[in-house]
Design a protein around this motif. Structure first.
Motif, short mmCIF file in Angstrom:
data_model
loop_
_atom_site.label_atom_id
_atom_site.label_comp_id
_atom_site.label_asym_id
_atom_site.label_seq_id
_atom_site.Cartn_x
_atom_site.Cartn_y
_atom_site.Cartn_z
N HIS A 133 0.85 -1.19 0.00
CA HIS A 133 0.00 0.00 0.00
C HIS A 133 0.89 1.25 0.00
O HIS A 133 1.87 1.31 0.74
CB HIS A 133 -0.91 -0.01 1.22
CG HIS A 133 -2.03 0.97 1.09
ND1 HIS A 133 -1.84 2.32 1.25
CD2 HIS A 133 -3.32 0.80 0.76
CE1 HIS A 133 -2.99 2.94 1.04
NE2 HIS A 133 -3.91 2.04 0.75
N PRO A 134 0.51 2.26 -0.81
CA PRO A 134 1.33 3.47 -0.91
C PRO A 134 1.57 4.18 0.43
O PRO A 134 2.48 4.99 0.52
CB PRO A 134 0.52 4.34 -1.87
CG PRO A 134 -0.20 3.37 -2.74
CD PRO A 134 -0.57 2.23 -1.81
N MET A 135 0.79 3.88 1.45
CA MET A 135 1.06 4.57 2.72
C MET A 135 2.34 4.04 3.36
O MET A 135 2.84 4.63 4.31
CB MET A 135 -0.13 4.47 3.67
CG MET A 135 -0.37 3.16 4.30
SD MET A 135 -1.88 3.24 5.34
CE MET A 135 -2.04 1.49 5.73
N ALA A 137 5.12 3.64 1.40
CA ALA A 137 6.15 3.86 0.38
C ALA A 137 7.43 4.47 0.94
O ALA A 137 8.52 4.16 0.47
CB ALA A 137 5.59 4.76 -0.74
N ALA A 138 7.33 5.32 1.95
CA ALA A 138 8.54 5.96 2.49
C ALA A 138 9.36 5.00 3.33
O ALA A 138 10.59 5.01 3.29
CB ALA A 138 8.17 7.20 3.31
N ASP A 139 8.67 4.15 4.11
CA ASP A 139 9.41 3.42 5.14
C ASP A 139 9.43 1.90 5.00
O ASP A 139 10.19 1.23 5.69
CB ASP A 139 8.92 3.81 6.54
CG ASP A 139 7.40 3.83 6.66
OD1 ASP A 139 6.71 3.53 5.67
OD2 ASP A 139 6.90 4.16 7.75
N TRP A 195 -9.44 -4.22 4.35
CA TRP A 195 -9.13 -2.84 4.69
C TRP A 195 -10.21 -2.32 5.64
O TRP A 195 -11.38 -2.22 5.26
CB TRP A 195 -9.11 -1.99 3.42
CG TRP A 195 -8.81 -0.55 3.66
CD1 TRP A 195 -9.71 0.46 3.86
CD2 TRP A 195 -7.52 0.05 3.72
NE1 TRP A 195 -9.04 1.65 4.03
CE2 TRP A 195 -7.70 1.44 3.95
CE3 TRP A 195 -6.21 -0.43 3.59
CZ2 TRP A 195 -6.64 2.33 4.06
CZ3 TRP A 195 -5.15 0.46 3.70
CH2 TRP A 195 -5.38 1.82 3.93
N VAL A 197 -11.54 0.70 8.27
CA VAL A 197 -11.41 2.10 8.72
C VAL A 197 -12.23 2.30 9.98
O VAL A 197 -13.23 1.61 10.18
CB VAL A 197 -11.88 3.10 7.63
CG1 VAL A 197 -10.89 3.19 6.51
CG2 VAL A 197 -13.27 2.79 7.13
N LEU A 199 -8.33 3.80 10.28
CA LEU A 199 -7.03 3.18 10.49
C LEU A 199 -6.63 3.33 11.96
O LEU A 199 -6.90 4.36 12.57
CB LEU A 199 -5.99 3.88 9.60
CG LEU A 199 -6.21 3.76 8.09
CD1 LEU A 199 -5.21 4.64 7.34
CD2 LEU A 199 -6.06 2.32 7.62
N ALA A 201 -3.89 3.68 15.20
CA ALA A 201 -2.73 4.56 15.39
C ALA A 201 -1.50 3.97 14.70
O ALA A 201 -0.73 4.68 14.06
CB ALA A 201 -2.47 4.77 16.87
#
Lengths: 269, 269
Positions: A133-135, A137-139, A195, A197, A199, A201
């Motif tokens: 999932h793109p959420m 992508a950074a880590d 998925w 919702v 989400l 913490a």
């Protein structure tokens, strides 16, 4: 119904030996394993344990993290572990930015696959890139869509580099159905999770059993099967509440969720 | 340097009249507005206020939510508000699933655009579909990628239906640079915000000022400008900590962040 495989991460704190006993008792013949519990129990012992119980390992999690210093040795070792366990696919969580621009981080993934593909072919295990999932992508994974993952696969034979497709990560993607249709041979592992919702913490551990959230499973399952996927289907759910429950109960509810979702997928037109 | 536009959501609790004074004092000539504060101050009064200050409105947020009962009247009214304010684009947050399967929810968005496009052309305001980050796909926008948003635009002239492109929502997307290059005429509004990890408990309000997170701005900014985008660029940041600070300070830091990021974008090859 396509056979069900229980990914042990769904009952994270259930010891491997109990997972195997539980699956045997419940008539489950396939499991997805993780490296840490396998290492803890011992690789050769784990392989023996599952074999003796008549279980087949459908995937091993996880390789990847190509930005880390020891990525080459670690992934090579993970491929060998798959071979010893009889797992056809090594699930790759490809790693986040590691302080690099996105395009450079992705180039490292591509270079990593190129370096590992020959060994994957040698040991008969597919490097199964998981678009996350793109959420994340950074880590966790700069590979953030099925299209991006397929682009990384393209230079290699499907036996060397394929896809781990998890509904949780790709359900939102407008392009996912036609991409599945056109790339069935690339899907090395198919996993279900829902998925939910809002989400939590910690977004990493808020997935739901299939049917408890917003994923429309029927079109995804039908597309994957129609594209020729012929392996068992895993359910893999990271959920903090689920992890607090007894393993046997989690397994029972996971089987029920799987059967319900697969039943709906086969009954809709 | 391309002109900067201050989106008032970056200083959420700063009264409109102070936003306008603050922009005047800081030499900022463009603002992005939101419907609630405009309504609170009065539509005609707001239009007069910004005009008297020599400000131009670059966008109005937000229309959309096509799953809601009153979507038609509400979006039509929002287009009229844009026209009165002189805003060329109505930002559309298209709405989540509203209990429907994904494909049906998307079909409602398409039907909604079709119903509204004639009025958009009549009043000279573009319906600017915002592809939102996929983590909002269930509850805020089923339009979760630039590719998906462009598909929705395709049946309409660019003057009627275009894109709001926010770096926060699309930075992770492997396809975003080529899609920008091929669809410059569709970009009606361009907004900057950064992706900060770890995500906060409420993922809606954890964005960062440009330069404080993981977005690689230079390639995105260059692609958008090269594709022919000739309007001011907004900075719009939802951040709970930022919202607790004085509006003047937020505006000052936002201008500094904008200039820093744009400076880097113009200095890299």
């Amino acid at each position: 119904m396509r056979p069900f495989s229980f990914n042990q991460a769904t009952a994270k704190y259930w010891p491997l030996v109990d997972v195997v006993k539980g699956c045997e008792a419940a008539g489950v013949r396939y499991v997805g394993l993780w490296r840490e519990p396998v290492e803890e129990y011992g690789l050769a012992r784990s392989a023996q344990l599952v074999r003796d119980a008549g279980l087949t390992v459908t995937s091993l999690c996880r390789g990847g993290f190509f930005g880390a210093d020891d990525w080459f040795d670690d992934n090579r070792r993970a491929l060998d572990e798959c071979a010893e366990l009889g797992a056809p696919a090594l699930v790759l969580v490809c790693g986040g930015l590691f302080g690099r621009p996105l395009v450079e981080a992705r180039a490292r993934v591509a270079a990593g696959l190129e370096a590992l593909a020959p060994h994957a072919l040698d040991v008969g295990v597919t490097l199964a890139v998981e678009p996350m999932h793109p959420m994340f992508a950074a880590d966790r994974s700069v590979v953030a869509s099925l299209a991006g993952a397929l682009e990384l696969c393209a230079p290699f034979p499907a036996a060397a580099v394929g896809i781990t497709l998890d509904t949780y990560h790709v359900w939102w993607d407008e392009q996912v159905l036609p991409l599945i249709e056109a790339n069935g041979d690339r899907i090395a592992s198919f996993q279900l999770a829902d998925w939910v919702v809002p989400l939590p913490a910690d977004v990493l551990v808020g997935r739901g059993l299939p049917g408890t959230g917003h994923v429309d499973f029927a079109p995804l399952v039908k597309a994957v099967l129609a594209a020729g996927y012929d392996r068992p289907i895993e359910v893999e759910v990271f959920n903090e509440e689920l992890w607090q429950r007894r393993g046997e109960d989690v397994l029972r509810d996971t089987i029920a969720a799987y059967e319900s979702v697969m039943g709906m997928a086969s009954s809709t037109g």
